[in-house]
Design a protein around this motif. Sequence first.
Motif, PDB file in Angstrom:
ATOM      1  N   ALA A 155       0.853  -1.184   0.000  1.00  0.00           N
ATOM      2  CA  ALA A 155       0.000   0.000   0.000  1.00  0.00           C
ATOM      3  C   ALA A 155       0.893   1.239   0.000  1.00  0.00           C
ATOM      4  N   ASP A 156       0.629   2.164  -0.914  1.00  0.00           N
ATOM      5  CA  ASP A 156       1.432   3.379  -0.961  1.00  0.00           C
ATOM      6  C   ASP A 156       0.534   4.587  -1.176  1.00  0.00           C
ATOM      7  N   ASP A 157       1.116   5.684  -1.610  1.00  0.00           N
ATOM      8  CA  ASP A 157       0.366   6.931  -1.751  1.00  0.00           C
ATOM      9  C   ASP A 157      -0.761   6.820  -2.765  1.00  0.00           C
ATOM     10  N   ARG A 158      -0.687   5.860  -3.687  1.00  0.00           N
ATOM     11  CA  ARG A 158      -1.730   5.723  -4.692  1.00  0.00           C
ATOM     12  C   ARG A 158      -3.038   5.213  -4.112  1.00  0.00           C
ATOM     13  N   GLN A 159      -3.021   4.852  -2.823  1.00  0.00           N
ATOM     14  CA  GLN A 159      -4.273   4.576  -2.126  1.00  0.00           C
ATOM     15  C   GLN A 159      -5.112   5.851  -1.971  1.00  0.00           C
ATOM     16  N   LEU A 160      -4.439   6.996  -1.968  1.00  0.00           N
ATOM     17  CA  LEU A 160      -5.112   8.278  -1.754  1.00  0.00           C
ATOM     18  C   LEU A 160      -5.657   8.833  -3.055  1.00  0.00           C
ATOM     19  N   PRO A 161      -6.595   9.794  -2.980  1.00  0.00           N
ATOM     20  CA  PRO A 161      -7.073  10.460  -4.196  1.00  0.00           C
ATOM     21  C   PRO A 161      -5.917  11.146  -4.919  1.00  0.00           C
ATOM     22  N   SER A 162      -6.031  11.277  -6.232  1.00  0.00           N
ATOM     23  CA  SER A 162      -4.954  11.875  -7.016  1.00  0.00           C
ATOM     24  C   SER A 162      -4.703  13.329  -6.643  1.00  0.00           C
ATOM     25  N   SER A 163      -5.686  13.975  -6.019  1.00  0.00           N
ATOM     26  CA  SER A 163      -5.522  15.375  -5.626  1.00  0.00           C
ATOM     27  C   SER A 163      -4.860  15.547  -4.268  1.00  0.00           C
ATOM     28  N   ALA A 164      -4.709  14.459  -3.506  1.00  0.00           N
ATOM     29  CA  ALA A 164      -4.108  14.559  -2.178  1.00  0.00           C
ATOM     30  C   ALA A 164      -2.645  14.994  -2.295  1.00  0.00           C
ATOM     31  N   GLU A 165      -2.225  15.912  -1.435  1.00  0.00           N
ATOM     32  CA  GLU A 165      -0.876  16.473  -1.536  1.00  0.00           C
ATOM     33  C   GLU A 165       0.205  15.402  -1.439  1.00  0.00           C
ATOM     34  N   ALA A 166       0.052  14.458  -0.505  1.00  0.00           N
ATOM     35  CA  ALA A 166       1.062  13.411  -0.350  1.00  0.00           C
ATOM     36  C   ALA A 166       1.155  12.553  -1.613  1.00  0.00           C
ATOM     37  N   HIS A 167       0.025  12.323  -2.269  1.00  0.00           N
ATOM     38  CA  HIS A 167       0.018  11.566  -3.526  1.00  0.00           C
ATOM     39  C   HIS A 167       0.719  12.365  -4.624  1.00  0.00           C
ATOM     40  N   VAL A 168       0.430  13.657  -4.695  1.00  0.00           N
ATOM     41  CA  VAL A 168       1.035  14.511  -5.715  1.00  0.00           C
ATOM     42  C   VAL A 168       2.563  14.503  -5.588  1.00  0.00           C
ATOM     43  N   VAL A 169       3.053  14.624  -4.364  1.00  0.00           N
ATOM     44  CA  VAL A 169       4.504  14.641  -4.143  1.00  0.00           C
ATOM     45  C   VAL A 169       5.123  13.325  -4.612  1.00  0.00           C
ATOM     46  N   GLN A 170       4.539  12.192  -4.181  1.00  0.00           N
ATOM     47  CA  GLN A 170       5.120  10.903  -4.551  1.00  0.00           C
ATOM     48  C   GLN A 170       5.022  10.649  -6.053  1.00  0.00           C
ATOM     49  N   GLN A 171       3.950  11.136  -6.681  1.00  0.00           N
ATOM     50  CA  GLN A 171       3.815  10.956  -8.125  1.00  0.00           C
ATOM     51  C   GLN A 171       4.888  11.749  -8.876  1.00  0.00           C
ATOM     52  N   HIS A 172       5.164  12.969  -8.410  1.00  0.00           N
ATOM     53  CA  HIS A 172       6.251  13.764  -9.000  1.00  0.00           C
ATOM     54  C   HIS A 172       7.582  13.023  -8.870  1.00  0.00           C
ATOM     55  N   ILE A 173       7.810  12.405  -7.710  1.00  0.00           N
ATOM     56  CA  ILE A 173       9.069  11.688  -7.488  1.00  0.00           C
ATOM     57  C   ILE A 173       9.147  10.464  -8.401  1.00  0.00           C
ATOM     58  N   ARG A 174       8.036   9.733  -8.510  1.00  0.00           N
ATOM     59  CA  ARG A 174       8.022   8.538  -9.356  1.00  0.00           C
ATOM     60  C   ARG A 174       8.306   8.871 -10.815  1.00  0.00           C
ATOM     61  N   GLU A 175       7.688   9.942 -11.279  1.00  0.00           N
ATOM     62  CA  GLU A 175       7.760  10.255 -12.708  1.00  0.00           C
ATOM     63  C   GLU A 175       8.960  11.117 -13.082  1.00  0.00           C
ATOM     64  N   GLY A 176       9.460  11.947 -12.142  1.00  0.00           N
ATOM     65  CA  GLY A 176      10.461  12.925 -12.530  1.00  0.00           C
ATOM     66  C   GLY A 176      11.836  12.754 -11.938  1.00  0.00           C
ATOM     67  N   PHE A 177      11.996  11.858 -10.944  1.00  0.00           N
ATOM     68  CA  PHE A 177      13.288  11.705 -10.284  1.00  0.00           C
ATOM     69  C   PHE A 177      13.923  10.377 -10.673  1.00  0.00           C
ATOM     70  N   PRO A 178      15.241  10.347 -10.815  1.00  0.00           N
ATOM     71  CA  PRO A 178      15.915   9.091 -11.176  1.00  0.00           C
ATOM     72  C   PRO A 178      16.061   8.170  -9.967  1.00  0.00           C
ATOM     73  N   GLY A 179      15.953   6.876 -10.216  1.00  0.00           N
ATOM     74  CA  GLY A 179      16.319   5.906  -9.182  1.00  0.00           C
ATOM     75  C   GLY A 179      15.324   5.747  -8.067  1.00  0.00           C
ATOM     76  N   SER A 180      14.092   6.248  -8.207  1.00  0.00           N
ATOM     77  CA  SER A 180      13.047   6.028  -7.198  1.00  0.00           C
ATOM     78  C   SER A 180      13.524   6.354  -5.788  1.00  0.00           C
ATOM     79  N   PRO A 181      13.767   7.643  -5.456  1.00  0.00           N
ATOM     80  CA  PRO A 181      14.207   8.013  -4.107  1.00  0.00           C
ATOM     81  C   PRO A 181      13.204   7.523  -3.056  1.00  0.00           C
ATOM     82  N   GLY A 182      13.696   6.977  -1.990  1.00  0.00           N
ATOM     83  CA  GLY A 182      12.832   6.459  -0.936  1.00  0.00           C
ATOM     84  C   GLY A 182      12.319   5.070  -1.217  1.00  0.00           C
TER      85      GLY A 182
END
Length: 772
Positions: free
Chosen positions: A439-466
């Motif tokens: 279970a991760d941030d994708r359990q939350l609505p797409s508009s939730a701030e914590a989901h938005v942050v993790q989605q940015h990290i997944r899509e825009g950062f190299p090597g999956s930080p965290g």
Amino acid sequence: MSEVNSADDGERPDRGGGPGRDPGGGVRLGGWTRFVTARPRLSLLVALLLTALAVVAGGGVADRLGSGGWEDPAAQSTYATKVLEREFPGSQPNLLLLVDSGRRSVDAPSVAAEAKRLAARLAAEPGVTGVGSYWQSGAPTLRAEDGHEALVAARITGDEKTASETLDRLAPTYRGAHGPVKVKVGGPVAVRHEMQTTIREDLTRAELIALPVTLVLLVMVFGSAVAALLPLGVGIVAILGTNAVLRGITEFTDVSVFAMNLTTALGLGLAIDYALFIVRRFREELATGAEPPAAIAATLRTAGRTVLFSALTVAVSLAAMLLFPQYFLRSFAYAGIAVVLLAAGAALILLPAALVLLGHRVNSLDLRRVFRRGKSRETTGAGAAGERTAAGERTADGGAAWGRMASLVMRRAPLFAVATTVGLVVLGLPFLGVKFGTADDRQLPSSAEAHVVQQHIREGFPGSPGGGLEVLAEGRATETQYTAYKERIAALPEVRRVDGPLVKGDTAYFAVQPKGEAVDEGAQRLVGELRATDAPFDTSVTGTAAVLVDSKHAIADQLPWAAGFIAVVTLFLVFLLTGSVLIPVQAVLLNALSLTAMFGAVVWVFQDGHLSGLLGFTSSGSIETTLPVLMFCVAFGLSMDYGVFLLSRIKEEYDRTGDHRDAVRFGLQRTGGLITAAAVILAVVMVAIGTSRVTNTKMLGLGIALAVLMDAMVVRSLLVPAVMRLTGRATWWAPAPLRRFHERFGLSEGEPPAAPEEKEADQERDKVAAPG
């Protein structure tokens, strides 16, 4: 939805001296029956006082519940995580600040200066440790590939409740615009916090949806507004009592916030099931002319036994989750067992007391009269008895329809058995492609701030930080040994990069970045490879993929024991009910078959993402590892609930007539409407839970709603009568020792057999009463 509660829908007359009486003419009352019939007001007063105490004791329970619990506390990953949190807090960040520099580069002097100021300010906050950032370390994994975003990472110390309070204090200060940058707050602690808040809000909304809709359906089932309110009262008592139980359990162990959803769903659903069964039987007894005390005595002696027996079967299924080490699953066992027993207790103690006081007024306030004005005028002169007769005729029609359907199914038993079984198997085929994840941030609505942050990290950062892996090394070692071990790790095929070691005394850790996603198959294979890599010191591997691997192993280890526990105890309980060897086996197999549609839908919808837009969730491409176990235990228990209702009536009629085929037809005729009504109402409650914005809760609610409807409308209505017709009279076979055991210890809904002296008294009365 037709009424399901009159005595005139095809039931045979009682054999004894009147409704609710033994063959000798006296009313036999059990201990609790004597109490509620002799002192119903005192019973209600005591129940209300206990409920009031439960409200006080259960206050604030939601604030004490956790949002984790998926990991095995005895696993290697759990041990390594605790050591790293203690020795290297920077290795386990749970708070992330996503710093957005807009069109500037994150390396611009003004951006770097502001980001460093924010990091220094965060490091000075109480309860925060291990602060690091891209501007301090220059680590490429902390900088977005487009150069416009970077991360500040930190760890909030303390347990879940303390960390949540710290986040509440920090988030408003750091969120938003700060000079040339904008900051969003994310990380695991933010995900957990938003999940708890969202679940609480969604649960309140679900209750506001479910209660009025349920009340309307109950009015449609009972006709009487007074009778319809009784099941809701039982459900509310069960929910409030369970909250108090959970509040007490939190003093000793962790409890998941998701358990609140099960408390509401089962509290309402099972209370309605049990109350439907008892109120219907009580109204049947009144319709035959019994006085309220005698009617409630007969009700508890028959329907009351079945309710108690049903509660035990549901509790057994839920108790199996206590065998698993994850507190997420154990929490549902705590909540489920408590709410089942409290719902049954309220239905067997509180509800009978209310029925004794209400008497014939249980049929008051027939809100359907406005739709039946013509019929009402016809029955005006007939009085209450006339109303009962009309109601009985309406129910007889509905019961006759179920009886005709049962006869049709049994005439074409092979066709219905094969077609239904094949259909259910086909619906379950998507489950063969299930992929388990966390279970991760994708359990939350797409508009939730914590989901938005993790989605940015997944899509825009190299090597999956965290999302990397950490290797804990314990034991004295030289720099040469550390270097050699690092080289062996770097040579593994799934490794992108290795950082470290960071050494503190005799303890060190290495940060390993896998080539793929944080929990994909490659990362899971890498966990095994790291654990198998030779080292001159003790090593332990943790990280998201390691937690998943350990969780899957823990479930796989305990699953056979849990399944065996459910199967053996269910077989024994159904044998006690029926006295048959074959029926318990049929019940277990058909109940399991009824769940195939639920499991197939879970994969097709929630893993593969079909209908995600319509249902409003983000698919992660996997199913959280513990969810199928939870859904199986809950849905299997509810299926047994309905199975007991049906089998008890079939058994009662078979004992009375010895006609197997007619007993099956009669059992479905008598319970088909009741089970369908109960299933529809429970499905409404589960769908209300399924409106949650948290994906796991949505999956739980909608999946179990589907399982309940499939069980009631397909398995109980089609497959059970078809299979019982095919097995014929052999259905009731048992070896002689087991028959004797059942005769002594077995249970049934029917009247207990009369003692020899009672039979003689019956015969003497018959002689005196005989004409001539």
